[in-house]
Design a protein around this motif. Structure first.
Motif, PDB file in Angstrom:
ATOM      1  N   LEU A   6      71.593  22.892  54.215  1.00 20.70           N
ATOM      2  CA  LEU A   6      70.875  21.648  54.460  1.00 20.70           C
ATOM      3  C   LEU A   6      69.372  21.881  54.567  1.00 20.70           C
ATOM      4  O   LEU A   6      68.572  21.126  54.012  1.00 20.70           O
ATOM      5  N   ILE A   7      68.977  22.950  55.246  1.00 22.20           N
ATOM      6  CA  ILE A   7      67.552  23.259  55.376  1.00 22.20           C
ATOM      7  C   ILE A   7      66.946  23.598  54.022  1.00 22.20           C
ATOM      8  O   ILE A   7      65.849  23.132  53.688  1.00 22.20           O
ATOM      9  N   VAL A   8      67.641  24.383  53.214  1.00 20.81           N
ATOM     10  CA  VAL A   8      67.127  24.752  51.897  1.00 20.81           C
ATOM     11  C   VAL A   8      66.958  23.505  51.019  1.00 20.81           C
ATOM     12  O   VAL A   8      65.933  23.332  50.355  1.00 20.81           O
ATOM     13  N   VAL A   9      67.955  22.632  51.018  1.00 25.49           N
ATOM     14  CA  VAL A   9      67.877  21.413  50.209  1.00 25.49           C
ATOM     15  C   VAL A   9      66.724  20.533  50.687  1.00 25.49           C
ATOM     16  O   VAL A   9      65.956  20.000  49.872  1.00 25.49           O
ATOM     17  N   LEU A  10      66.570  20.379  51.981  1.00 22.01           N
ATOM     18  CA  LEU A  10      65.482  19.556  52.505  1.00 22.01           C
ATOM     19  C   LEU A  10      64.110  20.157  52.207  1.00 22.01           C
ATOM     20  O   LEU A  10      63.155  19.424  51.928  1.00 22.01           O
ATOM     21  N   LEU A  11      63.995  21.482  52.255  1.00 21.74           N
ATOM     22  CA  LEU A  11      62.721  22.113  51.909  1.00 21.74           C
ATOM     23  C   LEU A  11      62.384  21.909  50.432  1.00 21.74           C
ATOM     24  O   LEU A  11      61.220  21.676  50.080  1.00 21.74           O
ATOM     25  N   LEU A  12      63.382  21.971  49.570  1.00 24.89           N
ATOM     26  CA  LEU A  12      63.141  21.700  48.149  1.00 24.89           C
ATOM     27  C   LEU A  12      62.716  20.250  47.927  1.00 24.89           C
ATOM     28  O   LEU A  12      61.816  19.972  47.119  1.00 24.89           O
ATOM     29  N   LEU A  13      63.339  19.331  48.652  1.00 29.62           N
ATOM     30  CA  LEU A  13      62.931  17.929  48.556  1.00 29.62           C
ATOM     31  C   LEU A  13      61.510  17.732  49.071  1.00 29.62           C
ATOM     32  O   LEU A  13      60.740  16.943  48.526  1.00 29.62           O
ATOM     33  N   LEU A  14      61.161  18.469  50.132  1.00 28.74           N
ATOM     34  CA  LEU A  14      59.819  18.369  50.697  1.00 28.74           C
ATOM     35  C   LEU A  14      58.770  18.845  49.693  1.00 28.74           C
ATOM     36  O   LEU A  14      57.722  18.213  49.525  1.00 28.74           O
ATOM     37  N   ILE A  15      59.052  19.933  49.002  1.00 26.11           N
ATOM     38  CA  ILE A  15      58.126  20.427  47.982  1.00 26.11           C
ATOM     39  C   ILE A  15      58.040  19.432  46.824  1.00 26.11           C
ATOM     40  O   ILE A  15      56.957  19.167  46.291  1.00 26.11           O
TER      41      ILE A  15
END
Length: 51
Positions: A6-15
């Motif tokens: 979940l953190i990895v997916v959210l960080l990719l969305l943030l970028i």
């Protein structure tokens, strides 16, 4: 495991939400700020062991 994914997916969305493209400059920082807030909440929940 779920928290890490979940953190990895959210960080990719943030970028991806960063207003770097000409068509998205008028959006301001609202998409990045919203996703950043969600990332912070998820990180806190992972650290506390809720996820």
């Amino acid at each position: 495991m779920l928290g890490t994914i979940l953190i990895v997916v959210l960080l990719l969305l943030l970028i991806g939400a960063f207003p770097a493209w000409p068509y998205s400059r008028s959006w301001g920082y609202a998409p990045t700020g919203t996703l950043g807030l969600i990332v912070v909440i998820v990180v806190v929940l992972v650290v506390l062991g809720q996820i």
